[in-house]
Design a protein around this motif. Sequence first.
Motif, PDB file in Angstrom:
ATOM      1  N   HIS A 105       0.875  -1.166   0.000  1.00  0.00           N
ATOM      2  CA  HIS A 105       0.000   0.000   0.000  1.00  0.00           C
ATOM      3  C   HIS A 105       0.910   1.214   0.000  1.00  0.00           C
ATOM      4  O   HIS A 105       1.958   1.219   0.661  1.00  0.00           O
ATOM      5  CB  HIS A 105      -0.908   0.013   1.234  1.00  0.00           C
ATOM      6  N   ILE A 106       0.545   2.256  -0.733  1.00  0.00           N
ATOM      7  CA  ILE A 106       1.415   3.423  -0.860  1.00  0.00           C
ATOM      8  C   ILE A 106       1.263   4.299   0.379  1.00  0.00           C
ATOM      9  O   ILE A 106       0.568   5.311   0.395  1.00  0.00           O
ATOM     10  CB  ILE A 106       1.125   4.189  -2.169  1.00  0.00           C
ATOM     11  N   LEU A 107       1.929   3.873   1.450  1.00  0.00           N
ATOM     12  CA  LEU A 107       1.827   4.564   2.731  1.00  0.00           C
ATOM     13  C   LEU A 107       2.388   5.974   2.685  1.00  0.00           C
ATOM     14  O   LEU A 107       1.976   6.841   3.456  1.00  0.00           O
ATOM     15  CB  LEU A 107       2.548   3.762   3.818  1.00  0.00           C
ATOM     16  N   GLN A 108       3.324   6.242   1.777  1.00  0.00           N
ATOM     17  CA  GLN A 108       3.895   7.584   1.692  1.00  0.00           C
ATOM     18  C   GLN A 108       2.852   8.625   1.308  1.00  0.00           C
ATOM     19  O   GLN A 108       3.043   9.815   1.557  1.00  0.00           O
ATOM     20  CB  GLN A 108       5.043   7.611   0.680  1.00  0.00           C
ATOM     21  N   ALA A 109       1.739   8.171   0.724  1.00  0.00           N
ATOM     22  CA  ALA A 109       0.683   9.094   0.305  1.00  0.00           C
ATOM     23  C   ALA A 109      -0.401   9.254   1.365  1.00  0.00           C
ATOM     24  O   ALA A 109      -1.340  10.030   1.183  1.00  0.00           O
ATOM     25  CB  ALA A 109       0.056   8.613  -1.009  1.00  0.00           C
ATOM     26  N   GLU A 110      -0.276   8.534   2.463  1.00  0.00           N
ATOM     27  CA  GLU A 110      -1.287   8.573   3.523  1.00  0.00           C
ATOM     28  C   GLU A 110      -0.817   9.449   4.691  1.00  0.00           C
ATOM     29  O   GLU A 110       0.363   9.781   4.803  1.00  0.00           O
ATOM     30  CB  GLU A 110      -1.544   7.153   4.046  1.00  0.00           C
ATOM     31  N   LYS A 111      -1.757   9.802   5.572  1.00  0.00           N
ATOM     32  CA  LYS A 111      -1.388  10.469   6.810  1.00  0.00           C
ATOM     33  C   LYS A 111      -0.479   9.540   7.609  1.00  0.00           C
ATOM     34  O   LYS A 111      -0.598   8.310   7.525  1.00  0.00           O
ATOM     35  CB  LYS A 111      -2.640  10.826   7.623  1.00  0.00           C
ATOM     36  N   ASP A 112       0.402  10.129   8.377  1.00  0.00           N
ATOM     37  CA  ASP A 112       1.433   9.340   9.048  1.00  0.00           C
ATOM     38  C   ASP A 112       0.882   8.240   9.951  1.00  0.00           C
ATOM     39  O   ASP A 112       1.501   7.188  10.113  1.00  0.00           O
ATOM     40  CB  ASP A 112       2.354  10.251   9.863  1.00  0.00           C
TER      41      ASP A 112
END
Length: 276
Positions: A105-112
Amino acid sequence: MIIDSHQHFWKYDSVRDSWIDDTMKIIQRDFLPADLEPILKTNNVDGCIAIQADQSEQETVFLLDLAKNNKFIKGVVGWVNLSDTGVENRLEYFSQNTLFKGVRHILQAEKDDFMLDQTFLNGINKLAPLNLTYDLLIYAHQLQNCVTLVSKFPNQKFVLDHIAKPSIKFGEIETWKAAIKTLAALPNVYCKFSGLTTEADWHNWKTEDFIPYIDVIFEEFGAHRIMYGSDWPVCLLSGNYSKTKEIVTTYIKKLSSQEQQQVMGLNAINFYGITI
């Protein structure tokens, strides 16, 4: 055997792929197996792992279909909605395909704090029983939460993509280094030697720019938990496939033959459960 543990395919769609902005015109086009296969042959690479670039099950199906029809694609890390209540069924469905190796999952694009949400954690919890891996795509400032995430699942195989994207262009290293040391202390997480050039000055980087960061990765993870990845075609933003690979092969010349083989293929084979 040399395995590229990290590359992408896509049929370019300007709406879906809006992250590829006008500073990235060189990759605003289709990239398919017919484009990559001759590059791998030229660089003596035997196979690769295709990694998701879009957050959809259609992406997972697309990559699995490409892998089915192109033997050099040894496995797929796809996307499944890990926060969905039906995630277990979807994972079981895709796991029927032996080429489905893991999830990202592209966690870099999500809130921390997204990665610590209980619904997401529930999805991560479903991976290990199916022998599925998880690729961690984060920025350096997300490393502390990443440590918390990985700590919750000691039996889950994780791999950190692109060494967590420190700002190599601006030489930011100390905070990243401290967090990497904490993460690497967890034995179930590996690290991809990939994506370095895109975090540097795209047009003016020098191999020496990367050495302090690579030194940290090898000191903390060790050669037995590091795997080579090109990040093709994204690497074209800052060079080409051969130059990207050369950063890795030049650095590891000082290692033993066994350690070089681990970095260039054996670790990826073992981590993803690739059939040779």
